[in-house]
Every structure is written in C-alpha cells, then in structure tokens.
Scaffold this motif. Structure first.
Motif, PDB file in Angstrom:
ATOM      1  N   ASP A  15       0.834  -1.206   0.000  1.00 34.11           N
ATOM      2  CA  ASP A  15       0.000   0.000   0.000  1.00 34.11           C
ATOM      3  C   ASP A  15       0.868   1.256   0.000  1.00 34.11           C
ATOM      4  N   LYS A  16       1.994   1.207   0.717  1.00 38.71           N
ATOM      5  CA  LYS A  16       2.899   2.359   0.744  1.00 38.71           C
ATOM      6  C   LYS A  16       3.511   2.602  -0.637  1.00 38.71           C
ATOM      7  N   ILE A  17       3.930   1.535  -1.293  1.00 39.20           N
ATOM      8  CA  ILE A  17       4.505   1.668  -2.638  1.00 39.20           C
ATOM      9  C   ILE A  17       3.460   2.236  -3.590  1.00 39.20           C
ATOM     10  N   ALA A  18       2.246   1.695  -3.528  1.00 37.22           N
ATOM     11  CA  ALA A  18       1.170   2.181  -4.398  1.00 37.22           C
ATOM     12  C   ALA A  18       0.881   3.654  -4.133  1.00 37.22           C
ATOM     13  N   ALA A  19       0.900   4.056  -2.867  1.00 38.18           N
ATOM     14  CA  ALA A  19       0.628   5.454  -2.515  1.00 38.18           C
ATOM     15  C   ALA A  19       1.700   6.382  -3.091  1.00 38.18           C
ATOM     16  N   ASP A  20       2.971   5.968  -2.997  1.00 41.76           N
ATOM     17  CA  ASP A  20       4.062   6.785  -3.537  1.00 41.76           C
ATOM     18  C   ASP A  20       3.930   6.946  -5.051  1.00 41.76           C
ATOM     19  N   ALA A  23       0.968   9.175  -6.104  1.00 44.98           N
ATOM     20  CA  ALA A  23       1.266  10.606  -5.948  1.00 44.98           C
ATOM     21  C   ALA A  23       2.116  11.113  -7.114  1.00 44.98           C
ATOM     22  N   LEU A  24       3.074  10.322  -7.565  1.00 47.98           N
ATOM     23  CA  LEU A  24       3.934  10.724  -8.681  1.00 47.98           C
ATOM     24  C   LEU A  24       3.144  10.850  -9.972  1.00 47.98           C
ATOM     25  N   GLU A  64      -6.596   2.042 -12.891  1.00 44.41           N
ATOM     26  CA  GLU A  64      -6.377   2.577 -14.234  1.00 44.41           C
ATOM     27  C   GLU A  64      -5.377   3.730 -14.261  1.00 44.41           C
ATOM     28  N   LEU A  65      -4.480   3.747 -13.275  1.00 48.74           N
ATOM     29  CA  LEU A  65      -3.386   4.717 -13.279  1.00 48.74           C
ATOM     30  C   LEU A  65      -2.201   4.174 -14.073  1.00 48.74           C
ATOM     31  N   LEU A  66      -2.042   2.850 -14.049  1.00 52.93           N
ATOM     32  CA  LEU A  66      -0.974   2.183 -14.779  1.00 52.93           C
ATOM     33  C   LEU A  66      -1.587   1.143 -15.706  1.00 52.93           C
ATOM     34  N   GLU A  67      -0.824   0.778 -16.724  1.00 53.26           N
ATOM     35  CA  GLU A  67      -1.275  -0.288 -17.624  1.00 53.26           C
ATOM     36  C   GLU A  67      -0.082  -1.154 -18.019  1.00 53.26           C
TER      37      GLU A  67
END
Length: 256
Positions: A15-20, A23-24, A64-67
């Motif tokens: 969850d921390k990695i996803a949050a970082d 944000a980017l 749907e932020l990454l693909e």
C-alpha cells in the motif's frame, strides 16, 4: 513514545509503494505514457519482495493509473489528470450556445453530454436544506444527472432548487435544459452571481461507485456548492462527485 513513532505509517508495504507511485502519477512527475521502473528497481528501492511490488502495481492497474503492455513492461496511463475550473460552469451560456459543460469539453477536444437520472420534489439532506434556508419540513426540486466526457462518466451531480422557485418551470421537468440551469435561472430573473464551494476527498458510496463506474476502491472528490443570485439569495445547491484519480480542482483567486 515520540510523535513520529506514534504516527508511523503502519500500512502494508504494498500500500505504501502504491501510494508513492499514485502521488507521482497524479502530480505529473511520471508523465503519461512513460515507463515505470522495473520490478527489480522497485524491489531495491523499497527493500521488499517481487510479490509485494507486483501487488502494488496490480492495485494501480485496477485504478487505471498504470497499464501493462505485453513484452514491454508497465506504463503510466496515456492521459494526465484533468484540472477542473469550477467557476467556468457557473455563468449562463451565450444565446443559442449549449450548456457550458458541453462547450468547455469541446475546447479540450472532448465530447461532453449529460444523462438525466432523476427529477423530483424531495426533502433534501440537512446541509442542503440549511444552505437553501428551508425549514425542517421544507422541500426542493432535485435534478440528478451524470456528466459524460467522450461517453465516459465524469461526474455525478445532485442539484437542488427552492420549490417556490423551481415548481412549474423547466427545472422541475425531466427534459434537458437548453443552455443548462444557469441560463434558465438567469432568464427567470435569478442570474448566478457567486458560488461557494466546499471540497472534500472520501471513499465513494455504492451509488457513486456504480454510476461513475469506478475502478477499485479509488477516492472521489466531493464538491458541495451553493450558488447565489442577487442579494445573496441561494438559488441552487449541488452535491458534485468526481473520480479522484482522474480530476483535480483548479481555483484562480484574485488578491485584493
């Protein structure tokens, strides 16, 4: 225990990695279409396992932020987060022109449209009744709609109007209003003069999740808007919900 220790981020590492990364992407630091660092690079950066990195990336793909692109890797979505300027929709449309939702979309090379969900006389939520100056048993006309951009849900809007103002007008009619409600209100002698917005971020309700076709458990932006006419008369209150992973709110305020 120090304040820092007391408030240490205790979320799972995925969850921390996803949050970082989220944000980017939202800030534009990772540009649309750019490639995400490899799993091994993210493993080294966060000191964790490949499975944990994959879990973080999978969550962002669900949002749907990454693909993922077969044989190429993982990439940032192709379209950037869109900034909304709330004031641009308040003014009445020019004679013969469509609702500003439609014309503003056209300027961005998008196709704007609206789907009416419900029009009814209702007892509004407490904060709406208070903003409209209604009593405990007061009623209002509700117009509920979905705003679409390129046929995709972009916002859910529940707009309330004082019953004595709306009853017997196109505001109480299920049909779409030529030029939108600001144009009709101006024609009725209640030109919109100013608006007050309260903005919050929260998890979507079940209704919002379904109507906006949200991926995963993404947050929404909630805008509570009161529109005033002459003499500070409230003429419209709107609860506006927008997908938080697709939109930002933009305000340009003059300094006095």
């Amino acid at each position: 225990m120090t304040d820092l220790a007391k408030h240490r981020d205790r979320r799972p590492i995925a969850d921390k990695i996803a949050a970082d990364i989220r944000a980017l992407v939202m800030a534009g630091e990772w540009e649309p279409g750019s490639q995400v660092p490899s799993n091994s690079e993210l493993q080294e950066q966060y000191g964790t396992s490949n499975m944990t990195v994959q879990r973080a990336l999978a969550a962002l793909k669900d949002e749907e932020l990454l693909e993922g692109r077969s044989g190429s890797g993982v990439f940032v979505r192709d379209h950037a987060t869109q900034t909304i300027s709330p004031a641009s929709y308040m003014a009445p449309s020019e004679p013969g022109e469509p609702y500003r939702w439609v014309s503003e979309a056209a300027e961005r090379d998008q196709r704007g449209s609206n789907k009416i969900l419900r029009v009814a006389e209702v007892k509004p939520p407490k904060r709406v009744a208070k903003a409209l100056g209604l009593g405990a048993q007061g009623t209002a006309v509700l117009r509920s709609r979905i705003g679409l951009l390129n046929d995709e849900p972009a916002e859910l809007a529940n707009s309330y109007y004082p019953i004595e103002l709306a009853k017997g007008t196109r505001l109480a009619d299920r049909r779409k209003i030529p030029g939108g409600s600001p144009t009709l209100l101006a024609e009725m002698g209640y030109p919109p003069r100013e608006q007050a917005d309260e903005v919050a971020a929260r998890k979507a309700t079940r209704e919002e999740h379904e109507h906006l076709e949200l991926p995963g458990d993404v947050a929404v932006l909630e805008i509570f808007r009161v529109v005033y006419s002459d003499n500070q008369r409230p003429i419209e209150v709107t609860e506006l919900i927008k997908p938080g992973h697709l939109y930002k709110m933009g305000y340009h305020l003059p300094m006095h």
